[in-house]
Enzyme design. Structure first.
Site, mmCIF file in Angstrom:
data_model
loop_
_atom_site.group_PDB
_atom_site.id
_atom_site.type_symbol
_atom_site.label_atom_id
_atom_site.label_comp_id
_atom_site.label_asym_id
_atom_site.label_seq_id
_atom_site.Cartn_x
_atom_site.Cartn_y
_atom_site.Cartn_z
ATOM 1 N N LYS A 160 0.856 -1.178 0.000
ATOM 2 C CA LYS A 160 0.000 0.000 0.000
ATOM 3 C C LYS A 160 0.898 1.236 0.000
ATOM 4 O O LYS A 160 2.091 1.156 0.278
ATOM 5 C CB LYS A 160 -0.898 0.018 1.248
ATOM 6 C CG LYS A 160 -1.818 -1.184 1.374
ATOM 7 C CD LYS A 160 -2.590 -1.132 2.689
ATOM 8 C CE LYS A 160 -3.444 -2.368 2.887
ATOM 9 N NZ LYS A 160 -4.149 -2.353 4.193
ATOM 10 N N HIS A 161 0.304 2.388 -0.284
ATOM 11 C CA HIS A 161 1.088 3.617 -0.280
ATOM 12 C C HIS A 161 1.498 3.988 1.138
ATOM 13 O O HIS A 161 0.761 3.757 2.098
ATOM 14 C CB HIS A 161 0.294 4.766 -0.913
ATOM 15 C CG HIS A 161 0.064 4.593 -2.379
ATOM 16 N ND1 HIS A 161 1.089 4.612 -3.297
ATOM 17 C CD2 HIS A 161 -1.076 4.398 -3.101
ATOM 18 C CE1 HIS A 161 0.602 4.431 -4.512
ATOM 19 N NE2 HIS A 161 -0.711 4.296 -4.417
ATOM 20 N N GLU A 162 2.691 4.553 1.255
ATOM 21 C CA GLU A 162 3.186 4.998 2.552
ATOM 22 C C GLU A 162 2.244 6.045 3.133
ATOM 23 O O GLU A 162 1.673 6.860 2.410
ATOM 24 C CB GLU A 162 4.588 5.585 2.380
ATOM 25 C CG GLU A 162 5.266 6.018 3.669
ATOM 26 C CD GLU A 162 5.507 4.857 4.619
ATOM 27 O OE1 GLU A 162 4.688 4.705 5.551
ATOM 28 O OE2 GLU A 162 6.482 4.122 4.428
ATOM 29 N N ASP B 159 4.628 2.893 -4.010
ATOM 30 C CA ASP B 159 5.041 4.259 -4.337
ATOM 31 C C ASP B 159 6.020 4.322 -5.500
ATOM 32 O O ASP B 159 6.345 5.410 -5.984
ATOM 33 C CB ASP B 159 5.683 4.916 -3.108
ATOM 34 C CG ASP B 159 4.711 5.057 -1.958
ATOM 35 O OD1 ASP B 159 3.540 5.382 -2.209
ATOM 36 O OD2 ASP B 159 5.121 4.822 -0.803
#
Length: 640
Positions: free
Chosen positions: A273-275, A284
């Protein structure tokens, strides 16, 4: 077709084994307590001891207070939350003075990141103990608080494992082994097909009456291309053009397939998942790489069109039309969730991935077309500095890009934002000790909310979980577009290197390496080699300048490796990433539109299992690779 069907069956069967593998799924129990963040309050201790945790990325913590006459306040802080406030989890009542009835409380705690637990006494709010621990998924723990010595009033806090956690990363290892096994089978099959008796036997078994035709057509007869390209119906559909660098399509396809996988959920693992804010995860990496290779393709395609006699006015028309289509597809087709009802302006998100790509393409391609000079790419023009001979001929473009970066810096660090410190780059919420809860994204968020409105930007940013932000924030917003233009321009520079040093592989790879080192040094200076303490941290939500230089550093190295393996040494054909790279728009739009439809998604038996999510997401991603392969074999490509 038969080979593709067999591959689908093999992948589905192998990935399905994930569900049957022992130890890969959660322990089942009654009840599925809700919760999010570093911890969540649960029910009574007796109920907690009877049940197993029911949600992925959580563990059960039972706090036993054996201290007489003083209750406990339990708070937690996630290791991923920078300069955050402790979050209250539970109040633990005092003991009755005997060990027969200690005070108890049960809470669900996060297992994705290390936690710091803080226990304070309800009498005088005195800190009793602080524990740092990384809990395991579906584990069952007890935190026993008691007095070691009545004279000194020394308090001990002992963490006990009642039931061991599962290894939630085993499904990833299992999936890796499955794909490696399939790859080994395909390589072995390819080697066997090089043996004449085996190849002839296979062709005869497939179609004994058309063996000769099959052999010839599989070599790439031009008749297939002609038949497709002669179809006058949709102009968006076209066939493969002149010979192109396979490494570029492989790079694009690799970025796209990872993007599809993480968009489908990435097995619900946090690193897919995105940071939350500063820093990087796998998710990312892919979008900036896609922007980078788009810039590389712009350089090659414009050079080809102008070389073949297309006028600049005609090329500009194509640029405008393609940009318009990308933006339109992003707003009308990809962004809206039609499952929630008809398209409505009231909550339509204006920014988006395709919108960002469309506008970035428009600026970079128009800039290149406007200032392109004949002879620059062939090395005919003389430059005073040979080391910069692939840069100096394009000084007007560089001045324009540097001016854009100055604008980004001025807006980011000098624009006054109501209620926020000037130059704020933080997430807001509980970050920065809760001092600026409504300042998410600083100037970038303020500009989007001011110009587009709260209802027309992304409502659930990645910072909302860890940092508990409540403000809408769009990672594809207006201000970040400036740096995506810079990212594409650096990709354009890679394309110019390929054109300038045509077929001189050592020079091309050495220039890629130099650019990687230069952008890497810039990143090290901007970030001070730190995740949080640099001048400008690496941040995908902001598309910070350090994020662009870091991603460009990685992109130049990755392109160098793929170029060497695919186009120089020809040790790798680029498969399977080459095929989606040839149909990138179709795969991206298709995976978004059909995301919630079978066979890309189905009802799970256990929605709290990483193994089931990973199986579903990998199957869906593999299907798009196979679809792109079948389209490639039929010479069908969707071009905008």
């Amino acid at each position: 077709m038969a080979a593709a069907a067999g591959l689908v069956a093999a992948v589905a069967a192998a990935l399905g084994a994930l569900l049957m593998a022992p130890g890969l799924t959660q322990p089942h129990g009654k009840g599925s307590p809700e919760g999010s963040g570093p911890g969540h309050r649960g029910g009574g201790a007796a109920a907690a001891e009877r049940r197993s945790p029911g949600r992925m990325d959580q563990a059960l913590l039972l706090v036993r207070n054996e201290l007489p006459a003083q209750g406990l306040r339990l708070a937690a802080l996630s290791g991923a939350c920078h300069r955050c406030l402790y979050q209250f989890l539970a109040f633990v009542p005092p003991s009755d003075g005997s060990l027969k009835k200690p005070g108890t409380a049960a809470v669900m705690v996060d297992t994705q990141h290390p936690l710091t637990l803080l226990l304070n006494s309800s009498v005088g709010d005195r800190e009793l103990c602080e524990i740092q621990y990384h809990f395991g998924e579906f584990g069952n723990y007890s935190l026993v608080v008691k007095t070691l010595s009545t004279s000194t009033k020394t308090v001990s806090c002992d963490l006990v494992i009642n039931e061991g956690p599962i290894n939630s990363y085993l499904p990833i290892l299992f999936a890796f082994l499955v794909y490696m096994g399939i790859l080994a089978i395909l390589i072995a099959g390819h080697l066997f097909m090089k043996i004449d008796p085996v190849r002839n036997w296979v062709y005869k078994k497939l179609n004994p009456r058309e063996t000769d035709r099959l052999i010839n057509s599989e070599l790439g007869s031009p008749n297939t291309t002609d038949s497709v390209s002669s179809d006058p119906t949709p102009r968006l559909w076209s066939t493969a053009s002149r010979q192109r660098l396979r490494s570029l399509d492989t790079f694009r396809g690799l970025s796209l397939i990872i993007m599809v996988f993480v968009n489908y959920g990435g097995g619900k693992y946090w690193f897919f998942k995105h940071e939350s804010w500063n820093g990087l995860t796998v998710a990312d990496l892919v979008f900036p790489w896609f922007v980078f290779i788009m810039g590389t393709s712009i350089s090659l395609s414009l050079s080809s069109m102008l070389k073949w006699g297309s006028s600049k006015r005609k090329v500009l028309g194509k640029i405008l039309w393609r940009s318009f289509l990308l933006i339109l597809l992003g707003i009308i087709v990809v962004n809206p969730n039609y499952c929630l009802g008809p398209l409505s302006w009231d909550n339509l998100r204006i920014p988006g991935v395709l919108q960002r790509l469309g506008f970035t393409y428009l600026v970079v391609a128009a800039l290149e077309l406007l200032f392109t000079r004949s002879g620059a790419e062939s090395g005919i023009l003389e430059t005073p500095c040979p080391a910069l001979q692939d840069i100096l001929p394009y000084w007007p473009q560089w001045i324009f890009i540097l001016m854009l970066e100055v604008i980004w810096l001025c807006l980011t660090f000098l624009l006054p934002v109501p209620g926020c410190p000037r130059g704020y780059l933080g997430p807001g919420g509980i970050g920065d000790f809760g001092n600026y809860p409504n300042c998410t994204g600083g100037a970038a968020g303020y500009i989007d909310r001011l110009l587009l409105g709260d209802n027309h930007i992304y409502q659930h940013p990645s910072s909302s979980v860890i940092y508990q932000t409540t403000m809408p924030y769009d990672p594809e917003g207006i201000l970040g577009t400036i740096n995506s233009i810079f990212m594409a321009f650096l990709g354009l520079q890679a394309g110019k290197i390929i054109l300038f040093y045509k077929d001189r592989h050592k020079q091309i790879m050495s220039r890629f390496l130099v650019w990687s080192v230069v952008t890497g040094i810039i990143s090290a200076i901007l970030t001070k080699c730190s995740k949080e303490e640099g001048f400008i941290p690496v941040n995908k939500n902001l598309w910070s300048i350090s994020y662009v230089t870091t991603m460009s550093c990685f992109a130049f190295i990755l392109l160098l490796l793929i170029y060497y393996l695919v186009d120089v040494k020809r040790l790798w054909s680029g498969a399977p990433f080459f095929y989606p790279g040839m149909n990138s728009i179709l795969v991206y739009i298709g995976h978004e539109v059909f995301e919630n439809y079978f066979p890309f998604k189905w009802k799970m038996q256990d929605s709290q299992s990483h193994a089931e999510h990973l199986t579903q997401n990998l199957t869906a991603t593999t299907l798009w690779v196979i679809i792109s392969y079948l389209l490639y074999k039929r010479r069908i490509f969707w071009k905008i």
